[in-house]
Write a protein that holds these residues in place. Structure first.
Motif, PDB file in Angstrom:
ATOM      1  N   GLU A 174       0.864  -1.201   0.000  1.00 23.23           N
ATOM      2  CA  GLU A 174       0.000   0.000   0.000  1.00 23.23           C
ATOM      3  C   GLU A 174       0.892   1.241   0.000  1.00 23.23           C
ATOM      4  N   PRO A 175       0.617   2.200  -0.879  1.00 26.36           N
ATOM      5  CA  PRO A 175       1.461   3.404  -0.887  1.00 26.36           C
ATOM      6  C   PRO A 175       1.376   4.142   0.455  1.00 26.36           C
ATOM      7  N   LEU A 176       2.519   4.515   0.983  1.00 20.79           N
ATOM      8  CA  LEU A 176       2.563   5.206   2.277  1.00 20.79           C
ATOM      9  C   LEU A 176       1.968   6.605   2.142  1.00 20.79           C
ATOM     10  N   SER A 177       1.254   7.021   3.175  1.00 20.84           N
ATOM     11  CA  SER A 177       0.655   8.365   3.178  1.00 20.84           C
ATOM     12  C   SER A 177       0.635   8.865   4.616  1.00 20.84           C
ATOM     13  N   GLN A 178       0.401  10.149   4.770  1.00 19.55           N
ATOM     14  CA  GLN A 178       0.346  10.705   6.125  1.00 19.55           C
ATOM     15  C   GLN A 178      -0.833  10.117   6.921  1.00 19.55           C
ATOM     16  N   PRO A 179      -2.031   9.957   6.313  1.00 24.63           N
ATOM     17  CA  PRO A 179      -3.108   9.291   7.076  1.00 24.63           C
ATOM     18  C   PRO A 179      -2.710   7.880   7.534  1.00 24.63           C
ATOM     19  N   LYS A 180      -1.969   7.159   6.691  1.00 25.26           N
ATOM     20  CA  LYS A 180      -1.538   5.806   7.080  1.00 25.26           C
ATOM     21  C   LYS A 180      -0.567   5.893   8.265  1.00 25.26           C
ATOM     22  N   ILE A 181       0.345   6.862   8.205  1.00 29.07           N
ATOM     23  CA  ILE A 181       1.293   7.043   9.312  1.00 29.07           C
ATOM     24  C   ILE A 181       0.529   7.378  10.598  1.00 29.07           C
ATOM     25  N   ARG A 182      -0.504   8.205  10.451  1.00 31.39           N
ATOM     26  CA  ARG A 182      -1.292   8.578  11.633  1.00 31.39           C
ATOM     27  C   ARG A 182      -1.932   7.333  12.250  1.00 31.39           C
ATOM     28  N   LEU A 183      -2.471   6.474  11.392  1.00 27.57           N
ATOM     29  CA  LEU A 183      -3.069   5.221  11.878  1.00 27.57           C
ATOM     30  C   LEU A 183      -2.040   4.372  12.617  1.00 27.57           C
ATOM     31  N   ALA A 227       8.823   9.133  10.021  1.00 20.71           N
ATOM     32  CA  ALA A 227       7.488   9.749   9.912  1.00 20.71           C
ATOM     33  C   ALA A 227       6.629   9.405  11.125  1.00 20.71           C
ATOM     34  N   LEU A 228       6.787   8.196  11.646  1.00 17.54           N
ATOM     35  CA  LEU A 228       6.017   7.771  12.825  1.00 17.54           C
ATOM     36  C   LEU A 228       6.429   8.534  14.070  1.00 17.54           C
ATOM     37  N   VAL A 229       7.740   8.605  14.293  1.00 16.95           N
ATOM     38  CA  VAL A 229       8.225   9.204  15.545  1.00 16.95           C
ATOM     39  C   VAL A 229       7.828  10.677  15.626  1.00 16.95           C
ATOM     40  N   ARG A 230       7.845  11.382  14.490  1.00 13.17           N
ATOM     41  CA  ARG A 230       7.422  12.800  14.481  1.00 13.17           C
ATOM     42  C   ARG A 230       6.045  12.998  15.101  1.00 13.17           C
ATOM     43  N   LEU A 231       5.174  11.972  14.946  1.00 14.87           N
ATOM     44  CA  LEU A 231       3.801  12.131  15.424  1.00 14.87           C
ATOM     45  C   LEU A 231       3.605  11.728  16.881  1.00 14.87           C
ATOM     46  N   GLN A 283       0.961  19.839  13.044  1.00 17.32           N
ATOM     47  CA  GLN A 283      -0.416  20.114  12.618  1.00 17.32           C
ATOM     48  C   GLN A 283      -0.467  20.845  11.283  1.00 17.32           C
ATOM     49  N   HIS A 284       0.577  21.668  11.011  1.00 19.58           N
ATOM     50  CA  HIS A 284       0.586  22.445   9.768  1.00 19.58           C
ATOM     51  C   HIS A 284       1.361  21.767   8.656  1.00 19.58           C
ATOM     52  N   ASP A 285       1.982  20.641   8.954  1.00 18.06           N
ATOM     53  CA  ASP A 285       2.771  19.960   7.926  1.00 18.06           C
ATOM     54  C   ASP A 285       1.901  19.609   6.728  1.00 18.06           C
ATOM     55  N   SER A 286       2.570  19.467   5.574  1.00 20.41           N
ATOM     56  CA  SER A 286       1.852  19.029   4.378  1.00 20.41           C
ATOM     57  C   SER A 286       1.120  17.713   4.663  1.00 20.41           C
ATOM     58  N   PHE A 287      -0.045  17.568   4.041  1.00 19.56           N
ATOM     59  CA  PHE A 287      -0.887  16.358   4.093  1.00 19.56           C
ATOM     60  C   PHE A 287      -1.671  16.190   5.385  1.00 19.56           C
ATOM     61  N   SER A 288      -1.376  17.027   6.421  1.00 21.34           N
ATOM     62  CA  SER A 288      -2.073  16.830   7.688  1.00 21.34           C
ATOM     63  C   SER A 288      -3.548  17.144   7.526  1.00 21.34           C
ATOM     64  N   ASP A 289      -3.828  18.072   6.613  1.00 22.82           N
ATOM     65  CA  ASP A 289      -5.203  18.521   6.437  1.00 22.82           C
ATOM     66  C   ASP A 289      -5.591  18.468   4.964  1.00 22.82           C
ATOM     67  N   SER A 290      -5.067  17.526   4.241  1.00 23.30           N
ATOM     68  CA  SER A 290      -5.307  17.397   2.794  1.00 23.30           C
ATOM     69  C   SER A 290      -4.799  18.581   1.984  1.00 23.30           C
ATOM     70  N   VAL A 291      -3.954  19.389   2.586  1.00 17.51           N
ATOM     71  CA  VAL A 291      -3.303  20.467   1.818  1.00 17.51           C
ATOM     72  C   VAL A 291      -1.802  20.431   2.077  1.00 17.51           C
ATOM     73  N   LEU A 292      -1.057  21.061   1.163  1.00 12.88           N
ATOM     74  CA  LEU A 292       0.379  21.188   1.385  1.00 12.88           C
ATOM     75  C   LEU A 292       0.631  22.289   2.409  1.00 12.88           C
ATOM     76  N   ASP A 293       1.792  22.285   2.994  1.00 16.12           N
ATOM     77  CA  ASP A 293       2.190  23.348   3.918  1.00 16.12           C
ATOM     78  C   ASP A 293       2.324  24.656   3.117  1.00 16.12           C
ATOM     79  N   HIS A 294       2.204  25.782   3.802  1.00 13.06           N
ATOM     80  CA  HIS A 294       2.442  27.081   3.152  1.00 13.06           C
ATOM     81  C   HIS A 294       3.951  27.285   3.025  1.00 13.06           C
ATOM     82  N   PRO A 295       4.411  28.221   2.173  1.00 11.01           N
ATOM     83  CA  PRO A 295       5.856  28.462   2.070  1.00 11.01           C
ATOM     84  C   PRO A 295       6.401  29.150   3.323  1.00 11.01           C
TER      85      PRO A 295
END
Ligand code: SAM
Length: 230
Positions: free
Chosen positions: A95-104, A154-158, A170-182
């Protein structure tokens, strides 16, 4: 959380564990991270971890017996209930890794990461251990060590307490289905390139609005599918 990595190259992990957030999380007792040499679970004189593939063809395949023995011993030694354990085989077929998967995965108490080599791992390993297969992307690396590092980092960061400021995750890319701001830092002017005026204004509400807008704009331009899937 306890993270055990099974590999034929445990030395590869030494430096990765010694720097930055992983090292700090270990020192603070937030994560217990270990890389184990698969050869420890071999039983023959040559400490064999691979064999030629049934059906012929190029390359070698990682043998099932030491892998299953490793996972079973690490599970038993952890003393953690199996319901709180995730066994992960790193594989381009996964399964392709994703931030939601890491959260799980970050809800688990024990994560066992198994790094393949050669042509991969005997397919029965997944059935025998209930492992899930995870891919870090649609390309093939020569081993599962770097993918295991990716998942562990990626796991330990959370994990609570791992980041100096938890708000940054919380503001990292993919946390909210959007990329981080610059992001920008000093100097305000570099070779004619100016930091956006609003970031120098001291107006925090305006900064928040700008950041939210830029995150959305950049996501729309670079990764529109993230917005569609939210
Ligand atoms: C050379 S690869 C095997 C590739 C396999 N023959 C295939 O084409 O699917 C050896 C090992 O590297 C790891 N690996 C390589 N690419 C990976 C990826 N994109 N994601 C996760 N693990 C990967 C896996 O553990 C795999 O068993």
């Amino acid at each position: 959380m306890r993270i055990d990595i099974v590999t034929i190259f445990p030395e590869m992990f030494r430096d990765v564990f010694e720097f930055g957030i992983l090292s700090r999380a270990r020192d603070r007792g937030i994560v217990d991270l270990s890389a184990h040499d698969l050869r420890k679970w071999t039983t023959d004189r040559h400490r064999t971890t691979d064999d030629s593939p049934y059906g012929g063809g190029p390359g070698m395949v990682m043998k099932i017996e030491p892998l299953v023995a490793a996972v079973e011993e690490l599970a038993a030694k952890s003393g953690i209930d199996s319901s709180k354990r995730r066994i992960i085989l790193l594989s381009p077929r996964g399964e392709p890794l994703s931030q939601p998967k890491i959260r799980l995965l970050s809800a688990a108490e024990h994560v066992v990461l198994v790094s393949g080599r050669y042509e991969g791992v005997d397919e029965r390993f997944v059935v025998a251990t209930g492992a899930e297969e995870i891919s870090i992307g649609d390309y093939v690396l020569s081993g599962g060590e770097i993918p295991a590092m990716v998942v562990a980092d990626a796991l330990v960061r959370l994990l609570p307490g791992a980041l100096a400021d938890p708000a940054s995750a919380q503001h990292d890319s993919f946390s909210d289905s959007v990329l981080d701001h610059p992001h920008y830092t000093r100097p305000a002017l570099f070779r004619g390139l100016r930091v956006p005026e609003v970031l120098l204004s001291g107006d925090h509400a305006a900064v928040d609005v700008w950041r939210e807008q830029r995150a959305l704009e950049d996501t729309r331009a670079r990764r529109p599918e993230l917005l569609q899937s939210s």
